[in-house]
Design a protein around this motif. Structure first.
Motif, short mmCIF file in Angstrom:
data_model
loop_
_atom_site.label_atom_id
_atom_site.label_comp_id
_atom_site.label_asym_id
_atom_site.label_seq_id
_atom_site.Cartn_x
_atom_site.Cartn_y
_atom_site.Cartn_z
N PRO B 68 0.81 -1.22 0.00
CA PRO B 68 0.00 0.00 0.00
C PRO B 68 0.84 1.27 0.00
N ARG B 69 1.98 1.20 0.68
CA ARG B 69 2.85 2.39 0.73
C ARG B 69 3.50 2.64 -0.63
N VAL B 70 3.89 1.57 -1.28
CA VAL B 70 4.52 1.74 -2.59
C VAL B 70 3.52 2.39 -3.54
N LEU B 71 2.28 1.88 -3.53
CA LEU B 71 1.27 2.44 -4.42
C LEU B 71 1.03 3.91 -4.10
N ARG B 72 1.00 4.22 -2.81
CA ARG B 72 0.73 5.59 -2.44
C ARG B 72 1.86 6.51 -2.87
N ILE B 73 3.05 6.04 -2.67
CA ILE B 73 4.20 6.87 -3.05
C ILE B 73 4.21 7.05 -4.56
N TYR B 74 3.85 5.99 -5.29
CA TYR B 74 3.83 6.11 -6.75
C TYR B 74 2.80 7.14 -7.19
N GLU B 75 1.65 7.13 -6.51
CA GLU B 75 0.61 8.11 -6.86
C GLU B 75 1.05 9.54 -6.57
N GLN B 76 1.77 9.69 -5.49
CA GLN B 76 2.18 11.04 -5.10
C GLN B 76 3.24 11.62 -6.01
N MET B 77 3.85 10.75 -6.79
CA MET B 77 4.96 11.20 -7.60
C MET B 77 4.45 12.01 -8.79
N PRO B 78 5.08 13.15 -9.10
CA PRO B 78 4.61 13.94 -10.23
C PRO B 78 5.02 13.29 -11.55
N ALA B 79 4.20 13.46 -12.59
CA ALA B 79 4.53 12.93 -13.90
C ALA B 79 5.57 13.84 -14.55
N PRO B 80 6.42 13.38 -15.47
CA PRO B 80 6.56 11.99 -15.91
C PRO B 80 7.21 11.12 -14.83
N LYS B 81 6.68 9.93 -14.70
CA LYS B 81 7.19 9.06 -13.65
C LYS B 81 8.16 8.05 -14.24
N LEU B 82 9.33 7.99 -13.68
CA LEU B 82 10.29 6.97 -14.10
C LEU B 82 10.56 6.07 -12.92
N VAL B 83 10.50 4.78 -13.16
CA VAL B 83 10.75 3.85 -12.06
C VAL B 83 11.91 2.95 -12.43
#
Ligand code: SF4
Lengths: 395, 138, 154
Positions: B68-83
């Motif tokens: 759940p934390r990973v998903l939340r952090i991913y959502e909070q990240m501004p686009a463009p998102k690079l992982v």
């Protein structure tokens, strides 16, 4: 005064690993702390039951990247204890050498991070720069910078190349010089001293109550060290001293670790001298693991690592219990944190050299009793405080 | 190349996320910042909040408690998102494959742009990986 | 050894020395607190940890105590029958036992009576109730493949 809860983590810029602390504060003073762990839990104890005796060595090496030889040493000690075998002398020296080199690199790593937590990034950069040669030594001697995978139950997997020893001696000599300079610089700096002295004191009673181990205990004057108390590998074959301090505050924790680095450098040199004389096999054969139980310990950089294995005579352990040092050191923050300033909290938490990967474990804030402050509340509070200060100092 | 990529390429801000690693990969990431490798000279900077980040560096097997934390952090990240997935852990689990607490691999949970294999990958490899990612952005 | 035998008397069911430094003692569940008091307070040993084991027929908990002056480890073995998974908590005596008891609770499902905060320590919040990873019976995880995230979420 109103109480507030400040969550630190699980993903906090000051921590490289996920862990979660809930600090209850009254103004600037920390009154309580709650620890949540578990973000690093990988179920290693269960996995170990599905791997063979040899494979588990590599699994436990990956419990933690910093202690990647401590866990294997403890595990191998446990299996060897279970089978009642003695390992060849040369293997003993190699284990000791790798173990001590690891202590050097781990303590340097902590020292750098401690500097970082204090906001003293110069120390961080210096120390990590000097840590690189140690990793180079590892790469030359064992083949990898971090996961060395040198051990197997019964001995070590590969012999060391003695051609490298003169170069290793030179590098360690340089490290020693640099460290001497650094320790003088740290211990002379009034800012560092005033931030560390008398802060986060851990008393010997608490050491006993929480069962703290390693440098955390030794800084409080409790002289425990598995290497001396229950010698294994070559620790009873070489000359060395256990470093202790009395006060148990942060400064002493730094001092103890610096002293240990010097001691370890000495031990590595001794091991190299011995390895040039002692030749022979590096592996004792273990044909089968009989049914029974075995306990192995190793003094990892952070304290005693404890492994318990049980066998039913099969090809894999039926139970493998790992107790990492942080597991017992971490709860000591309940004794050291309350009463301290909020600004000191991070360094106090870091002072035990926590390793959550080892502890394998750290949450969502859901405490009904205490209210959570929103950003507006915080701004309001800070205004009030500034007002108060202004009135107090008449400006 | 759009103007956005052009700006992005000059200075990548990186946020580091550990999801149940053995922390060796994490140490190698920190190692990147220190004098020998010093990635800041390429404009790469480790930031304290994901809201400032362009790149998410993920290590670890993605343990259940972290999902759940990973998903939340991913959502909070501004686009463009690079992982970027660093190490063998987020790819397949490394030695922890099959653990009851493993929820990964990472690409089942969030999209991944770059994999840097190794256990742990050397700092040089991480730099090389990021350089490749920059190429890709062209 | 003798001293321990004399002192514990019939509270000691069995004593076994694997190697000179590794001593295993079997005790009854009811006597746990008293024996631990003797080891922890009177003999002043350091509490290392406890290991919970599913021994098929019954659960076993081993409390490991280390005597640092001699390097000996005393492991107290307590057996807990499967139909009554309860044991006294040691937290009132040893503060450091809090974490490990919580861990054994979530991993094996043994309840510690008198523990101030017996909640999960390591497992995720959404971990299914009544599944204990380290159990070997139907309440444990038998097949490692089964546990997978995707399966659970469909
Ligand atoms: S890939 Fe290897 S080094 Fe990296 S976190 Fe996983 S086990 Fe550790």
């Amino acid at each position: 005064m109103a109480k507030a809860v400040i969550p630190i983590g699980p993903y906090h810029p000051l921590q490289e690993e996920p862990e979660h602390f809930l600090l209850t504060v009254e103004g600037e003073k920390v009154v309580d702390v709650e620890v949540h762990i578990g973000y690093n839990h990988r179920g290693i104890e269960k996995l170990a039951e599905h791997k063979s005796w040899q494979q588990v060595t590599f699994l436990v090496a990956r419990i933690c990247g910093i202690c990647s030889t401590s866990h294997p040493i403890a595990y191998c000690n446990a299996v060897e204890n279970l089978c009642r075998v003695e390992i060849p002398e040369r293997a003993k020296y190699i284990r000791t050498l790798v173990g001590e080199l690891e202590r050097i690199h781990s303590h340097l790593l902590w020292l750098g991070l401690a500097g970082h937590f204090l906001g003293y990034n110069t120390v961080w950069m210096w120390v990590w720069k000097w840590r690189e040669p140690v990793l180079d030594i590892f790469e030359a001697l064992t083949g990898n910078r971090n996961h060395y995978d040198m051990l197997l139950p019964g001995g070590v997997r590969r012999d060391l190349n003695e051609e490298y020893f003169p170069w290793v001696r030179k590098e360690l000599g340089e490290l020693k010089k640099n460290l001497e300079m650094l320790s003088k610089a740290i211990l002379d700096d009034p800012v560092i001293i005033s931030r560390l002295k008398g802060i986060g004191v851990l008393t010997p009673e608490d050491v006993k109550n929480y069962g703290a181990v390693g440098p955390t205990a030794r800084a409080s004057g409790v002289k425990i060290d598995v290497r001396k108390d229950d010698p294994y590998a070559a620790y009873d074959l070489i000359q060395w001293e256990v470093a202790t301090c009395e006060n148990g505050d942060l400064l002493d924790k730094v001092v103890v670790r610096i002293l240990e680095i010097f001691e370890s450098i000495k031990m590595v040199e001794e091991c190299m001298d011995a390895l040039e004389k002692v030749k022979g096999e590096v592996m004792a054969t273990i044909k089968e693991v009989p049914p029974g139980e075995g306990i192995g310990r190793h003094e990892a950089p952070r304290g005693e690592t404890f492994h318990y294995v049980r066998s039913d005579g099969g090809s894999s352990p039926i139970r493998h219990k790992v107790r990492a040092p942080t597991y017992v050191n971490l709860p000591t923050c309940k004794a050291t944190l309350p009463g301290s300033q909020l600004a000191d909290a991070i360094i106090i938490l870091a002072s035990i050299d926590p390793c959550y990967c080892c502890t394998e474990r750290v949450a969502v804030v859901s405490d009904k009793k205490k209210e959570y402050l929103t950003q507006e509340d915080l701004i309001k509070l800070s205004w009030e405080k500034t007002e108060k200060l202004r009135r107090k100092y008449g400006k | 190349m759009g103007w956005r990529e052009k700006i992005l390429k000059r200075s990548l801000w990186v946020y580091h996320l550990a999801t149940g690693p053995c922390n060796n990969c994490d140490i190698e990431i920190l190692d990147l910042l220190t004098p020998r490798h010093d990635v800041e000279r390429f404009g790469i900077k480790l930031v304290g909040s994901v809201r400032h980040a362009d790149v998410l560096l993920v290590t670890g097997i993605v343990n259940r408690k972290c999902v759940p934390r990973v998903l939340r952090i991913y959502e909070q990240m501004p686009a463009p998102k690079l992982v970027i997935a660093v190490g063998a852990c987020p790819m397949g689990g490394c030695v922890f494959k099959g653990s009851y607490n493993q929820a990964g691999p990472l690409d089942k949970i969030i999209p991944v742009d770059l994999y840097i294999p190794g256990c742990p990958p050397k700092p040089e490899a991480i730099i090389a990986g990021i350089a490749k990612l920059l190429e890709k952005l062209k | 050894m003798k001293e321990i035998k004399e002192r514990l008397g019939d509270k000691l069911l069995k004593i076994y020395e694997h190697t000179p430094n590794r001593i295993y003692l079997d005790i009854k569940r009811e006597d746990l607190k008293e024996v631990v008091e003797y080891f922890f307070l009177d003999r002043n040993l350091r509490f290392v940890t406890a290991s919970g084991i599913d021994g098929r027929k019954e659960m076993e908990i081993l409390y490991h105590f280390s005597e640092d002056s001699t390097g000996k480890i005393y492991s107290l073995r307590v057996k807990v029958p499967k139909d009554d998974l309860k044991i006294d908590s040691l937290t009132s005596l040893i503060k450091g036992a809090e974490f490990i008891e919580r861990e054994i609770f979530e991993m094996l499902g043994i309840e510690f009576t008198g523990h101030p905060n017996l909640t999960r320590l390591l497992l995720a919040e959404d971990w299914p109730e009544g599944i204990y990873p380290l159990r070997r019976d139907e309440k444990g995880i038998r097949d490692l493949k089964e546990r997978n995230w995707e399966k659970k979420n469909g």
